[in-house]
Motif scaffolding. Sequence first.
Motif, PDB file in Angstrom:
ATOM      1  N   MET A 269       0.808  -1.186   0.000  1.00 54.60           N
ATOM      2  CA  MET A 269       0.000   0.000   0.000  1.00 54.60           C
ATOM      3  C   MET A 269       0.859   1.262   0.000  1.00 54.60           C
ATOM      4  N   SER A 270       2.059   1.154   0.486  1.00 50.83           N
ATOM      5  CA  SER A 270       2.920   2.329   0.562  1.00 50.83           C
ATOM      6  C   SER A 270       3.237   2.838  -0.842  1.00 50.83           C
ATOM      7  N   ARG A 271       3.118   4.139  -1.023  1.00 57.70           N
ATOM      8  CA  ARG A 271       3.455   4.798  -2.280  1.00 57.70           C
ATOM      9  C   ARG A 271       4.406   5.930  -1.971  1.00 57.70           C
ATOM     10  N   PRO A 272       5.212   6.359  -2.914  1.00 59.21           N
ATOM     11  CA  PRO A 272       6.107   7.494  -2.649  1.00 59.21           C
ATOM     12  C   PRO A 272       5.313   8.790  -2.467  1.00 59.21           C
ATOM     13  N   TYR A 273       5.832   9.671  -1.634  1.00 61.59           N
ATOM     14  CA  TYR A 273       5.229  10.972  -1.385  1.00 61.59           C
ATOM     15  C   TYR A 273       5.845  11.979  -2.344  1.00 61.59           C
ATOM     16  N   THR A 274       5.025  12.707  -3.081  1.00 58.49           N
ATOM     17  CA  THR A 274       5.508  13.653  -4.086  1.00 58.49           C
ATOM     18  C   THR A 274       6.063  14.934  -3.471  1.00 58.49           C
ATOM     19  N   GLY A 275       5.417  15.431  -2.422  1.00 65.42           N
ATOM     20  CA  GLY A 275       5.868  16.686  -1.822  1.00 65.42           C
ATOM     21  C   GLY A 275       5.561  17.871  -2.714  1.00 65.42           C
ATOM     22  N   ASN A 276       6.479  18.819  -2.766  1.00 65.97           N
ATOM     23  CA  ASN A 276       6.237  20.075  -3.504  1.00 65.97           C
ATOM     24  C   ASN A 276       7.128  20.197  -4.741  1.00 65.97           C
ATOM     25  N   LYS A 277       7.420  19.098  -5.389  1.00 68.95           N
ATOM     26  CA  LYS A 277       8.346  19.104  -6.524  1.00 68.95           C
ATOM     27  C   LYS A 277       7.725  19.561  -7.845  1.00 68.95           C
ATOM     28  N   ASP A 278       6.408  19.745  -7.871  1.00 71.16           N
ATOM     29  CA  ASP A 278       5.714  19.999  -9.138  1.00 71.16           C
ATOM     30  C   ASP A 278       4.856  21.269  -9.049  1.00 71.16           C
ATOM     31  N   LEU A 279       5.500  22.391  -8.814  1.00 76.19           N
ATOM     32  CA  LEU A 279       4.800  23.665  -8.625  1.00 76.19           C
ATOM     33  C   LEU A 279       4.022  24.065  -9.883  1.00 76.19           C
ATOM     34  N   ARG A 280       2.891  24.726  -9.649  1.00 76.19           N
ATOM     35  CA  ARG A 280       2.013  25.186 -10.734  1.00 76.19           C
ATOM     36  C   ARG A 280       1.615  26.636 -10.489  1.00 76.19           C
ATOM     37  N   ASP A 281       0.843  27.174 -11.426  1.00 78.07           N
ATOM     38  CA  ASP A 281       0.361  28.542 -11.320  1.00 78.07           C
ATOM     39  C   ASP A 281      -1.113  28.619 -10.950  1.00 78.07           C
ATOM     40  N   GLY A 282      -1.698  27.517 -10.535  1.00 78.75           N
ATOM     41  CA  GLY A 282      -3.110  27.516 -10.158  1.00 78.75           C
ATOM     42  C   GLY A 282      -3.539  26.127  -9.730  1.00 78.75           C
ATOM     43  N   PRO A 283      -4.788  26.008  -9.313  1.00 80.75           N
ATOM     44  CA  PRO A 283      -5.290  24.697  -8.875  1.00 80.75           C
ATOM     45  C   PRO A 283      -5.413  23.735 -10.051  1.00 80.75           C
ATOM     46  N   ARG A 284      -5.262  22.473  -9.772  1.00 77.75           N
ATOM     47  CA  ARG A 284      -5.406  21.455 -10.809  1.00 77.75           C
ATOM     48  C   ARG A 284      -6.869  21.015 -10.876  1.00 77.75           C
ATOM     49  N   PRO A 285      -7.337  20.656 -12.053  1.00 75.23           N
ATOM     50  CA  PRO A 285      -8.768  20.378 -12.213  1.00 75.23           C
ATOM     51  C   PRO A 285      -9.278  19.186 -11.404  1.00 75.23           C
ATOM     52  N   GLY A 286      -8.475  18.155 -11.219  1.00 71.61           N
ATOM     53  CA  GLY A 286      -8.906  17.012 -10.413  1.00 71.61           C
ATOM     54  C   GLY A 286      -9.011  17.360  -8.936  1.00 71.61           C
ATOM     55  N   THR A 287      -8.144  18.238  -8.469  1.00 74.72           N
ATOM     56  CA  THR A 287      -8.204  18.704  -7.081  1.00 74.72           C
ATOM     57  C   THR A 287      -9.495  19.483  -6.861  1.00 74.72           C
ATOM     58  N   VAL A 288      -9.823  20.347  -7.804  1.00 82.33           N
ATOM     59  CA  VAL A 288     -11.057  21.126  -7.717  1.00 82.33           C
ATOM     60  C   VAL A 288     -12.268  20.185  -7.708  1.00 82.33           C
ATOM     61  N   ARG A 289     -12.259  19.176  -8.580  1.00 81.38           N
ATOM     62  CA  ARG A 289     -13.382  18.234  -8.655  1.00 81.38           C
ATOM     63  C   ARG A 289     -13.516  17.458  -7.354  1.00 81.38           C
ATOM     64  N   PHE A 290     -12.392  17.011  -6.781  1.00 78.36           N
ATOM     65  CA  PHE A 290     -12.436  16.278  -5.520  1.00 78.36           C
ATOM     66  C   PHE A 290     -13.048  17.151  -4.424  1.00 78.36           C
ATOM     67  N   MET A 291     -12.621  18.401  -4.338  1.00 77.64           N
ATOM     68  CA  MET A 291     -13.179  19.325  -3.346  1.00 77.64           C
ATOM     69  C   MET A 291     -14.673  19.517  -3.570  1.00 77.64           C
ATOM     70  N   ASP A 292     -15.072  19.701  -4.819  1.00 76.22           N
ATOM     71  CA  ASP A 292     -16.494  19.877  -5.120  1.00 76.22           C
ATOM     72  C   ASP A 292     -17.313  18.684  -4.625  1.00 76.22           C
ATOM     73  N   TYR A 293     -16.795  17.483  -4.813  1.00 81.02           N
ATOM     74  CA  TYR A 293     -17.491  16.286  -4.329  1.00 81.02           C
ATOM     75  C   TYR A 293     -17.590  16.286  -2.803  1.00 81.02           C
ATOM     76  N   LEU A 294     -16.503  16.610  -2.112  1.00 83.27           N
ATOM     77  CA  LEU A 294     -16.559  16.633  -0.642  1.00 83.27           C
ATOM     78  C   LEU A 294     -17.638  17.592  -0.147  1.00 83.27           C
ATOM     79  N   VAL A 295     -17.666  18.791  -0.719  1.00 80.62           N
ATOM     80  CA  VAL A 295     -18.652  19.791  -0.306  1.00 80.62           C
ATOM     81  C   VAL A 295     -20.063  19.310  -0.642  1.00 80.62           C
ATOM     82  N   PHE A 296     -20.252  18.697  -1.800  1.00 77.15           N
ATOM     83  CA  PHE A 296     -21.559  18.184  -2.203  1.00 77.15           C
ATOM     84  C   PHE A 296     -22.021  17.049  -1.288  1.00 77.15           C
ATOM     85  N   LEU A 297     -21.124  16.118  -0.993  1.00 75.57           N
ATOM     86  CA  LEU A 297     -21.494  14.932  -0.203  1.00 75.57           C
ATOM     87  C   LEU A 297     -21.664  15.215   1.284  1.00 75.57           C
TER      88      LEU A 297
END
Length: 157
Positions: free
Chosen positions: A1-29
């Motif tokens: 089950m253990s997977r590597p931790y990514t950390g902060n190696k992949d900086l972006r300029d905004g939120p990623r669409p899957g992160t936004v969708r996951f949050m939307d589901y949490l708020v909806f549910l």
Amino acid sequence: MSRPYTGNKDLRDGPRPGTVRFMDYLVFLIGGSNRGIYARRSVRGGKGTSVHQTGRALDYGGSLAQVRQAIEFTYRHREIFQVEEIHDYIGAWIPSIGFGAGYRCSRDRGGLFAGWKIYDKPTIGPGGRWTHIELAPEIADSPELVDQAMIAIFEKK
């Protein structure tokens, strides 16, 4: 089950669409609210770059019961959602002695409460009625993978 931790190696300029969708589901549910996804800042209380700057971290807030439910749901389905980290700042889900607890995928060896560490000193940030959740890059980039995960979870019920 253990997977590597990514950390902060992949900086972006905004939120990623899957992160936004996951949050939307949490708020909806569950209810509660989006307390933030993307932020260009340092780690609270530290010098490193926050994972929020990757667009893969989210802060979900609500009542104690809602935060507990969000943590429980996210942790129960941590593999299908490729969850890398969860912060329980106030012992909403895992009772602690006041400094919270944190899950990390790289510590997960399977079993109940696998991958969690209960802190005995200030470590993961401020206490508060929210949880911090980090997703792996693949699912954070794909609202379709988030949708597929949700369908798979709710088809089992």
